[in-house]
Design an enzyme around this catalytic site. Sequence first.
Site, short mmCIF file in Angstrom:
data_model
loop_
_atom_site.label_atom_id
_atom_site.label_comp_id
_atom_site.label_asym_id
_atom_site.label_seq_id
_atom_site.Cartn_x
_atom_site.Cartn_y
_atom_site.Cartn_z
N LYS A 166 42.18 48.18 33.24
CA LYS A 166 42.89 47.50 34.32
C LYS A 166 42.45 46.05 34.48
CE LYS A 166 40.11 49.98 37.79
NZ LYS A 166 39.71 51.11 36.91
N THR A 167 41.16 45.76 34.29
CA THR A 167 40.73 44.37 34.41
C THR A 167 41.33 43.51 33.30
OG1 THR A 167 38.65 44.95 35.51
CG2 THR A 167 38.73 42.82 34.38
N GLU A 210 43.99 43.76 41.10
CA GLU A 210 43.47 44.96 40.45
C GLU A 210 43.37 46.06 41.49
OE1 GLU A 210 39.56 46.19 37.84
OE2 GLU A 210 40.31 44.14 37.77
#
Length: 519
Positions: A166-167, A210
């Site tokens: 996700k980052t 995020e």
Amino acid sequence: MLLLFAVCGPATVVPGGFGLKPASWGRRAEVANDREPGDRSGSLALAMSATAFAGRRLHFIAIGGAGMSALALVARVLGAEVTGSDRAESSYLPRLRAVGIEPVIGHSPDGAPAGAEVVRATAVADDNPELAGARDSGARILHRADLLAEIAGLGRSIAVSGTHGKTTTAAMTTHALVEAARDPAYLIGGKLRSSGVNAAWGEGGWMVVEADESDRSFLKLAPDVAVVTNAELDHHGTYRSIAELERAMARFAALAPVRIVWERLALELPSGGRTVTFGLGAGDLAAEEVELRPLGARFRLEGVPVELGVPGRHNVLNALAALAACREAGLELAEAAAALASFAGAARRFEPRGTTASGAEVYDDYAHHPTEVRATLEAARTLEARRLVACFQPHLYSRTRHLAREFGAALALADLVVVLEIYPSRERAEDYPGVSGRLVAAATADAAGGRAVYWTPRMADAEALLRRELRAGDVLLTLGAGDVDRLADALADEGRRGASGADLALVGASAASVPGPGP
């Protein structure tokens, strides 16, 4: 103490500026505001929100974390008076100080200013003295996700979640929008290498955030576009099963009218809204002709060539999700692909740290789940190193207890493995009797087929061992979500300084007491 596991044969134990965009990012978005009055999605809405927090006082406990520091920086830009504290220094604190936020090191019952709303992260224990003091004083307590939801509500938002990636996916999306002069706002969990920051407030109308599934706080968001990169059981204190996690991921995705989801996920989504799938040779956005190269990859997407400057099959998937998100934000696929070509990565994601005095290349990665460890080591194999050396720091006792065998199988992809003690984060060793990094070292030895596996609880011992063992042509990967990156920097700094003979002395054990692998 150092222990060497199984040099050969079966597994045995042998004692032994924020708000200051870089000059290269100076292009401003010229986005027409053609939306209806009052629509929060336009650039005008974001411009007007620059004083949205005027008059508010916000105090952040654990302000030095990636997510908390990002929120603090954006809140200040939005007009809030921001203070904060943390138990120790971090790499994010200098950026806070540069914009006039002076974090206090240490927590005290009277640490929060009078009248301030107190923002906490899940990792802040309920008995934290500063949190307890704020609660006793009647201060309003906000979870970080509550504040993130407030900020994300000021514009159109792309929220990126998933167990892995996700980052990087959020960073890719942000980078492409910036390079395409869309001037996004963003709050992500790692610094963009191209800018050195993990948060900024742009006025282009779109925001990238995020979304953290670890504590279910992502369910507080209401994004316009929800991205789910994957789903795999990782946070065992929150989810009892993969089915429970998948239900939470489906609830998160259903919060958005547009969902971007890996084609292998079978999430039960409502019929309303629109779902876009992505994958390798499958899905609505399918990568074709994938070619993995040292420190990069290339593929074709709907006939458009895509070049990546970050390695690994997993980053092809991350790029597909990012390209899908950019398309929803108004970028044509060819424009987004061209912008993504210059993406250099996010901090602590296969990040080059330098070269040791002996000539070994050093990379650092945040991988803290077996799937991430395996993907990172597979990507490192494209470098065709003389030896691939992995130094792994397990993160959380709960994760180690549940996944030690899986970690061992993943780490066994390396030619030489060094395992450190667990980085506890918010957990306490006394709550997990018998759980230590030694479990991972033993599991790795079982799977390593006779290759050397070292159990070095102390980082100083691991540093001394690696200084002695690393040679020109080797690649070292430090892996973990704790502070193992300090070891990567120490070894690379030694290469920049030049090592002396004294530097090579073992700490805590003599070289003679620890048998080492051959060349």
